[in-house]
Write a protein that holds these residues in place. Structure first.
Motif, PDB file in Angstrom:
ATOM      1  N   LEU A  86      36.306  40.534  44.186  1.00  0.00           N
ATOM      2  CA  LEU A  86      37.414  40.657  45.135  1.00  0.00           C
ATOM      3  C   LEU A  86      37.271  39.724  46.329  1.00  0.00           C
ATOM      4  O   LEU A  86      38.275  39.328  46.924  1.00  0.00           O
ATOM      5  N   HIS A  87      36.031  39.345  46.672  1.00  0.00           N
ATOM      6  CA  HIS A  87      35.891  38.401  47.786  1.00  0.00           C
ATOM      7  C   HIS A  87      36.194  36.972  47.327  1.00  0.00           C
ATOM      8  O   HIS A  87      36.431  36.098  48.145  1.00  0.00           O
ATOM      9  N   GLY A  88      36.174  36.767  46.018  1.00  0.00           N
ATOM     10  CA  GLY A  88      36.379  35.411  45.506  1.00  0.00           C
ATOM     11  C   GLY A  88      37.826  35.027  45.330  1.00  0.00           C
ATOM     12  O   GLY A  88      38.140  33.849  45.139  1.00  0.00           O
TER      13      GLY A  88
ATOM     14  N   THR B 272      29.738  31.387  45.182  1.00  0.00           N
ATOM     15  CA  THR B 272      31.174  31.642  45.324  1.00  0.00           C
ATOM     16  C   THR B 272      31.970  30.380  45.014  1.00  0.00           C
ATOM     17  O   THR B 272      32.924  30.400  44.220  1.00  0.00           O
ATOM     18  N   ILE B 273      31.582  29.291  45.635  1.00  0.00           N
ATOM     19  CA  ILE B 273      32.274  28.014  45.411  1.00  0.00           C
ATOM     20  C   ILE B 273      32.146  27.588  43.947  1.00  0.00           C
ATOM     21  O   ILE B 273      33.130  27.162  43.316  1.00  0.00           O
ATOM     22  N   LYS B 274      30.941  27.716  43.411  1.00  0.00           N
ATOM     23  CA  LYS B 274      30.697  27.304  42.032  1.00  0.00           C
ATOM     24  C   LYS B 274      31.526  28.116  41.043  1.00  0.00           C
ATOM     25  O   LYS B 274      31.997  27.593  40.023  1.00  0.00           O
ATOM     26  N   THR B 275      31.723  29.403  41.330  1.00  0.00           N
ATOM     27  CA  THR B 275      32.431  30.292  40.404  1.00  0.00           C
ATOM     28  C   THR B 275      33.943  30.172  40.522  1.00  0.00           C
ATOM     29  O   THR B 275      34.657  30.071  39.520  1.00  0.00           O
ATOM     30  N   PHE B 276      34.458  30.196  41.758  1.00  0.00           N
ATOM     31  CA  PHE B 276      35.899  30.354  41.955  1.00  0.00           C
ATOM     32  C   PHE B 276      36.652  29.050  42.218  1.00  0.00           C
ATOM     33  O   PHE B 276      37.850  28.976  41.936  1.00  0.00           O
ATOM     34  N   LEU B 277      35.988  28.034  42.742  1.00  0.00           N
ATOM     35  CA  LEU B 277      36.688  26.780  43.022  1.00  0.00           C
ATOM     36  C   LEU B 277      37.260  26.119  41.770  1.00  0.00           C
ATOM     37  O   LEU B 277      38.391  25.609  41.797  1.00  0.00           O
TER      38      LEU B 277
END
Length: 388
Positions: A149-151, A25-30
């Motif tokens: 959607l959670h990201g 999640t962090i790797k994709t959306f940050l």
């Protein structure tokens, strides 16, 4: 292996799944330092609520999007809870993408954890139940709709989480908690309203008092919704003005076309399209709200099995999902023909957990039946041997 060590093993596996999910999640959306999809509306509305309603102005480390009247927009057409939660992080961290996305990331992790315990409670706290719980967490983690959607900072992940908790506590017969979480789901976005119907049915099955049924199934969710909406009611000028604004901005909007240009047909995906992942919504930045057709079709095909098994908990799990889906069908019938694939997130936890539960229950019945047949055969052989 003792029950204690089985639990430790599966809790450790769950922790690994959640940690891995968080990492990606962090790797994709940050790294995405921009508004994603409808983030142009919801974080800005959250900040404007702080500024205009609560008279708090945290530092803005990120500019408003280029939209008309965006500096006074508070998104009256949707309930405020998700924006309140974003506001907590915006107050602490300031206004920028990480602060408004972080609560969605946390909720994504909590959905995986809830899925594990939800499935285990239904299947049983034995080896099979723990395995089912882990499989549910994996299916939830691999759900492409929940993933996107959670990201990001949209409302649907909040609906998914609070309504999932509502069902979790409902099936544990903790009716007050279930009613409170249903109110929180409705206060996040309107589709959760449809869950009132299966909830009322379930309460009616275990509570024969109509007043208590109405109090828990209708009164508590409505009270929670109104309490959460109170700052907006006051800001709008009182209950009548707020109600008029809700009818004009929510009811009329929800049953009308024009959410996006009707020419943008590749963005429109009606409720029946979701079963085949037709026209997944493009969030930009290479992100699409895809739907897994295998899971959706399995859900539809296996739903009759819940009734064949006469298992009320499995029936409620699939009916919670169908109730929200039918809500979108109703909206379509009333005139809103511009719906989108990311609406699947609202009921995805029910679908994903239901699939695992029903397949594991079938496998358990088959396993038990095979075991019984084996015991019968062994007893026959032993009996024959004793006679000879």
């Amino acid at each position: 292996m003792s029950r204690k060590y089985v639990d430790i093993l599966f809790y450790s596996l769950l922790a690994v799944i959640v940690a891995t999910y968080t990492y990606f999640t962090i790797k994709t959306f940050l790294p995405i330092n921009a508004y994603i999809g409808d983030e142009v509306w919801y974080p800005t509305a959250a900040y404007n609520m702080l500024k205009l309603i609560f008279h708090i102005s945290p530092p803005m480390y990120f500019p408003y999007p280029d939209k008309p009247d965006i500096e006074t927009f508070i998104n009256i057409c949707h309930p405020p809870l998700a924006k309140y939660i974003m506001d907590i992080f915006i107050i602490v961290m300031g206004y920028y993408p990480l602060s408004w996305r972080l609560p969605s990331w946390i909720i994504g992790d909590l959905i995986l954890i809830t899925g594990f315990f939800f499935t285990r409670d239904i299947l049983g706290k034995d080896l099979i139940g723990n395995l089912g719980g882990i499989f549910t967490s994996i299916i939830l983690a691999s759900c492409p709709n929940l993933w996107v959607l959670h990201g990001i900072a949209m409302l649907d992940i909040y609906v998914a989480f609070f309504s999932f908790l509502s069902l979790y506590f409902l099936l544990k017969n903790k009716l007050l908690l279930s009613a409170i979480f249903l109110g929180l789901a409705i206060a996040s976005k309107e589709p959760a309203v449809m869950l009132i119907f299966p909830m009322l049915y379930y309460i009616g099955e275990i509570e024969r008092k109509p007043i208590k049924r109405a109090y828990l199934g209708l009164g508590i969710p409505a009270f929670v919704y109104l309490i959460i909406s109170l700052p907006i009611i006051i800001y709008e000028g009182g209950p009548l003005a707020w109600l008029h604004a809700k009818i004009a901005n929510t009811v009329v909007w929800d049953i009308s076309n024009g959410h996006i240009s009707l020419d943008a047909v590749t963005q429109i995906s009606e409720p029946w399209d979701w079963f085949l992942n037709i026209h997944p919504f493009n969030m930009g930045h290479g992100l699409y709200a895809n739907v897994n057709p295998i899971i959706m079709i399995l859900w539809a095909v296996t739903t009759p099995l819940a009734f064949v098994m006469k298992n009320l908990k499995i029936i409620m799990t699939t009916m919670f999902a169908w109730s929200e889906w039918l809500g979108f069908v109703l909206v379509y019938v009333l005139g809103n023909h511009t719906q989108f694939s990311f609406y699947v997130t609202d009921f995805a936890p029910f679908v994903d957990s239901y699939i695992v539960i029903v397949l594991f229950m079938i496998a358990r019945k088959f396993y038990i039946k095979k075991g019984e047949e084996k015991n019968i055969e062994e007893n026959k052989q032993n009996y024959s041997g004793g006679i000879s």
